[in-house]
Design a protein around this motif. Structure first.
Motif: not given
Length: 227
Positions: A179-185
């Motif tokens: 959730k966090m990594i894909t959103s930030a990327t």
């Protein structure tokens, strides 16, 4: 003896508490984003490629000699139209091509000359703006892929809870990572594409202003002998 064992156990516990956390590389962190990261990588590569290619093309288009219009003026004022035409034809930039079209129309009404130069200017603008919409598209869809990763991460989270029946950190870690990594990327790539698109648009506007100034100066040159 018991005291020594107790001290040894206490020392190990303190060492375990103060031990530094295990470091994780950036690539290993990105891998935790799952398969959603691969489309994001492709979008990033496309954004960088389009930005660099358009930047080089726009810089070539905006490069013009400072005394170009002065030489054109001198040749036209002395009646040496062929020399002015040769200079404009052998200069590879939008301003020169627009002036060349105007020189070809010398002898016709001013309105016809302006219209011909305007048409060339529109074609040159289209050429500079080519593929620029790709950056705008990437700026819009990259965050959407990130949000898709958020949905995938939440699905993994709830699936893990449903499968194990436990709500523990290990159970939810995978979903939170995705959730966090894909959103930030996705947001970062979208921001890069957005900034790149606006920067290139600004450079194109500067070149367009130079073209308009050159066009106005050329029309003034044609009208100067009749003043």
């Amino acid at each position: 003896m018991f005291y020594l064992l107790q001290s040894d156990t206490l020392q190990k516990a303190v060492t375990a508490v103060v031990a530094p956390p295990e470091k994780i590389s950036m690539w290993s962190l990105l891998e935790k984003g799952g398969w959603i990261m691969y489309p994001l990588y492709m979008l990033l590569i496309a954004a960088i490629f389009v930005f660099v290619e358009r930047l080089l093309a726009i810089r070539r288009a905006s490069r013009i000699e400072p005394n170009f219009m002065s030489i054109i003026r001198d040749n036209i004022m002395t009646g040496n139209v062929s020399a002015a035409r040769s200079l404009a034809k052998n200069t590879n930039n939008p301003v020169a091509r627009m002036i060349d079209k105007g020189i070809q129309r010398i002898g016709k009404p001013i309105d016809a000359i302006e219209k011909s130069m305007e048409n060339v200017g529109k074609l040159e603008m289209y050429s500079m703006e080519r593929n620029l919409s790709i950056l705008s598209l990437i700026a819009g869809i990259a965050p959407m892929f990130g949000f898709l990763g958020t949905i995938v991460g939440m699905v993994q989270l709830f699936y893990g809870i449903a499968s194990t029946g436990e709500y523990t950190l290990n159970t939810i870690a995978g979903g939170i990572y995705t959730k966090m990594i894909t959103s930030a990327t996705g947001l970062i790539i979208g921001l890069i594409a957005y900034v790149g698109h606006n920067f290139l648009s600004t450079q194109i506007d500067k070149t367009a202003n130079r073209m308009e100034a050159a066009s106005a100066e050329f029309i003034d040159i044609l009208q100067e002998p009749t003043r």
